[in-house]
Design an enzyme around this catalytic site. Sequence first.
Site, mmCIF file in Angstrom:
data_model
loop_
_atom_site.group_PDB
_atom_site.id
_atom_site.type_symbol
_atom_site.label_atom_id
_atom_site.label_comp_id
_atom_site.label_asym_id
_atom_site.label_seq_id
_atom_site.Cartn_x
_atom_site.Cartn_y
_atom_site.Cartn_z
ATOM 1 N N LYS A 1 -29.590 20.668 16.923
ATOM 2 C CA LYS A 1 -28.418 21.610 15.969
ATOM 3 C C LYS A 1 -27.719 20.557 15.342
ATOM 4 O O LYS A 1 -27.097 19.637 15.773
ATOM 5 C CB LYS A 1 -27.751 22.659 16.804
ATOM 6 N N LYS B 1 -21.324 18.269 21.619
ATOM 7 C CA LYS B 1 -20.720 19.371 21.002
ATOM 8 C C LYS B 1 -21.131 20.755 21.364
ATOM 9 O O LYS B 1 -20.491 21.721 21.907
ATOM 10 C CB LYS B 1 -20.381 19.458 19.789
ATOM 11 N N LYS C 1 -28.800 15.697 13.482
ATOM 12 C CA LYS C 1 -28.045 15.634 12.388
ATOM 13 C C LYS C 1 -29.062 14.777 11.181
ATOM 14 O O LYS C 1 -29.832 14.165 11.533
ATOM 15 C CB LYS C 1 -27.038 14.448 12.515
ATOM 16 N N THR D 1 -15.069 26.425 11.475
ATOM 17 C CA THR D 1 -14.562 25.176 11.892
ATOM 18 C C THR D 1 -13.165 24.969 11.895
ATOM 19 O O THR D 1 -12.694 24.723 12.905
ATOM 20 C CB THR D 1 -15.512 24.070 11.136
ATOM 21 N N ASN E 1 -14.054 22.292 2.833
ATOM 22 C CA ASN E 1 -14.205 23.669 3.846
ATOM 23 C C ASN E 1 -13.563 23.906 4.925
ATOM 24 O O ASN E 1 -12.826 24.619 4.932
ATOM 25 C CB ASN E 1 -15.732 23.589 4.314
ATOM 26 N N SER F 1 -22.472 28.979 14.073
ATOM 27 C CA SER F 1 -23.751 28.698 13.555
ATOM 28 C C SER F 1 -24.706 29.273 14.396
ATOM 29 O O SER F 1 -25.850 29.735 14.259
ATOM 30 C CB SER F 1 -24.190 27.197 13.656
HETATM 31 P P1 NAD Z 1 -16.330 19.199 2.567
HETATM 32 O O1 NAD Z 1 -17.089 18.221 1.611
HETATM 33 O O2 NAD Z 1 -16.236 20.437 2.258
HETATM 34 O O3 NAD Z 1 -14.967 18.499 2.452
HETATM 35 C C1 NAD Z 1 -14.582 17.090 2.611
HETATM 36 C C2 NAD Z 1 -13.336 16.899 2.275
HETATM 37 O O4 NAD Z 1 -12.724 15.435 2.158
HETATM 38 C C3 NAD Z 1 -13.027 16.921 0.511
HETATM 39 O O5 NAD Z 1 -11.739 17.566 0.187
HETATM 40 C C4 NAD Z 1 -13.050 15.433 0.102
HETATM 41 O O6 NAD Z 1 -12.344 15.426 -0.926
HETATM 42 C C5 NAD Z 1 -12.184 14.818 1.194
HETATM 43 N N1 NAD Z 1 -12.458 13.339 1.401
HETATM 44 C C6 NAD Z 1 -13.807 12.903 1.227
HETATM 45 N N2 NAD Z 1 -13.518 11.508 1.177
HETATM 46 C C7 NAD Z 1 -12.215 11.264 1.386
HETATM 47 C C8 NAD Z 1 -11.394 10.291 1.914
HETATM 48 N N3 NAD Z 1 -11.827 8.831 1.838
HETATM 49 N N4 NAD Z 1 -9.996 10.413 1.962
HETATM 50 C C9 NAD Z 1 -9.551 11.751 2.094
HETATM 51 N N5 NAD Z 1 -10.271 12.644 1.934
HETATM 52 C C10 NAD Z 1 -11.534 12.662 1.618
HETATM 53 O O7 NAD Z 1 -16.493 18.664 4.217
HETATM 54 P P2 NAD Z 1 -16.271 19.611 5.449
HETATM 55 O O8 NAD Z 1 -17.634 20.440 5.787
HETATM 56 O O9 NAD Z 1 -15.103 20.132 5.228
HETATM 57 O O10 NAD Z 1 -16.252 18.431 6.686
HETATM 58 C C11 NAD Z 1 -15.203 17.738 6.724
HETATM 59 C C12 NAD Z 1 -15.266 17.191 8.126
HETATM 60 O O11 NAD Z 1 -15.522 17.820 9.087
HETATM 61 C C13 NAD Z 1 -16.414 16.041 8.218
HETATM 62 O O12 NAD Z 1 -16.078 15.052 9.142
HETATM 63 C C14 NAD Z 1 -17.549 16.978 8.915
HETATM 64 O O13 NAD Z 1 -18.452 16.208 9.519
HETATM 65 C C15 NAD Z 1 -16.433 17.766 10.004
HETATM 66 N N6 NAD Z 1 -17.159 19.168 10.311
HETATM 67 C C16 NAD Z 1 -17.421 20.019 9.501
HETATM 68 C C17 NAD Z 1 -17.914 21.081 9.868
HETATM 69 C C18 NAD Z 1 -18.311 22.450 8.956
HETATM 70 O O14 NAD Z 1 -18.735 23.368 9.359
HETATM 71 N N7 NAD Z 1 -18.029 22.298 7.764
HETATM 72 C C19 NAD Z 1 -18.267 21.283 11.208
HETATM 73 C C20 NAD Z 1 -18.007 20.270 12.037
HETATM 74 C C21 NAD Z 1 -17.602 19.206 11.452
#
Ligand code: NAD
Length: 432
Positions: free
Chosen positions: A69, A93, A105, A189, A220, A358
């Site tokens: 997953k 996780k 992944k 999340t 997100n 999920s």
């Molecule tokens: P997303 O694409 O919705 O948002 C990412 C955000 O980070 C955006 O606002 C972008 O502008 C910003 N960003 C990108 N590069 C950057 C930088 N150098 N400095 C500052 N901001 C920056 O992604 P997401 O789904 O919110 O995921 C964010 C993190 O959370 C990731 O590490 C992801 O692996 C982790 N995560 C997300 C989920 C999920 O369900 N969405 C679950 C577990 C972990």
Amino acid sequence: MSDNEIYTGAIKRLDNAISHSDMDEESLERLKHPKAVIEVSIPLRMDDGSMQVFTGIRVRHDDTRGPGKGGIRYHPNVSLDEVKSLALWMTCKTAVVGVPFGGAKGGIIVNPKELSRLELERLSRGFIERIADFIGPDTDIPAPDVYTNEMIMGWMMDEYSTIHRRRTLDVITGKPLSLGGSLGRNEATGRGAYDCIKQLEKRRGWKPGDITVAVQGFGNAGQAVARLLFADGYRIAAISDSAGGVYRDEGFDVPSIIQIKNETRHVKAVYCDGAICETVDADNITNAELMELDVDILIPAALENVITADNAERIKADVIVEVANGPTTPEADMILNKKNDTLIVPDILANAGGVTVSYFEWVQNRQGYYWTEADVNQRMDEIMQCEFDVIHDVMESKSIPMRTAAYVHSLNRIGAAIEAQGTRSYFADARD
Ligand code: NAD
């Protein structure tokens, strides 16, 4: 940090935890190697008629406890070692929250901001066409990650279903509601991280209005945790995205910043009354400055390796809640752990709400019966609160960092599953 160092760093976390866990060395050795890796090329017909070839990767790290997953990321810096590390973290996780999955992944090396929407759809469908025999509802179930979203998951599920000539909702999670998504998945999340902060609030007797928060990354996950904390009265004093951030000690009106971010794709210091948004007094800051602000809670919610040996000494937050995967390098961990008063709620716990819901989405798809949002949230909150408390107790009873405690908890669960298939001593005994 080089790509290879990311994976070495990920392995180091396992090594640090093993002596405190019940897992034997042989099982750990298994976890150091992903079960399967696939790299594909995806030729993409561009809107102008030209063709470009993109590279896609999928890694299934471990599936002892259930199907792999993990999300799919679109980013120019995607690499095999990064995806392997992210897949390993997923194995840990899913075990932390006790959902019956392993870890996987995927990613495509691409800057999605340079593609048109039609190009993005063709690329997403092209990736699934290439990995359609590698993934599946009982083998490996993708989800969204950085720069992928529910619409992309919908295209991917549709493409997989077309290839297999069977509507297969349970092959991918994080889908739009109208295509079998789960209520509550979008904010899961962020909500899981919020649950961790609420458990800390109880333990530390915090008054939300006194607590300042900085959120790096406003996608997100970052938006959801900021919105929930704001609703409880926390002061969200700094917010950034890839272009930089804003800071205001008294805090921002988070719904206004979400509104402007979603309209303009930029974080701006505004207060909105309906459609009318007015600028409010605030400092413009860089992402590097945000990390070093004197706030109570720092929430990295963007990418890996933003807290490193270079800035760890200057991090002033008392609590770091890792919504992003891998934001802290092992070297930075050592520096912060020495400071004693910095608590890091590690990624494999803090962002596990996403994979928990999920799992609920996958269950609902298989049942063909859908739950209410309140039902989803309640089930997730229960899991997050319970696992947070267990890990916090392990941390205190063994006097180890919370990250190590989270790994200990997950290695115990993974180890029990691996050992249920036979250990070295079991097979050695059978020979006698
Ligand atoms: P997303 O694409 O919705 O948002 C990412 C955000 O980070 C955006 O606002 C972008 O502008 C910003 N960003 C990108 N590069 C950057 C930088 N150098 N400095 C500052 N901001 C920056 O992604 P997401 O789904 O919110 O995921 C964010 C993190 O959370 C990731 O590490 C992801 O692996 C982790 N995560 C997300 C989920 C999920 O369900 N969405 C679950 C577990 C972990």
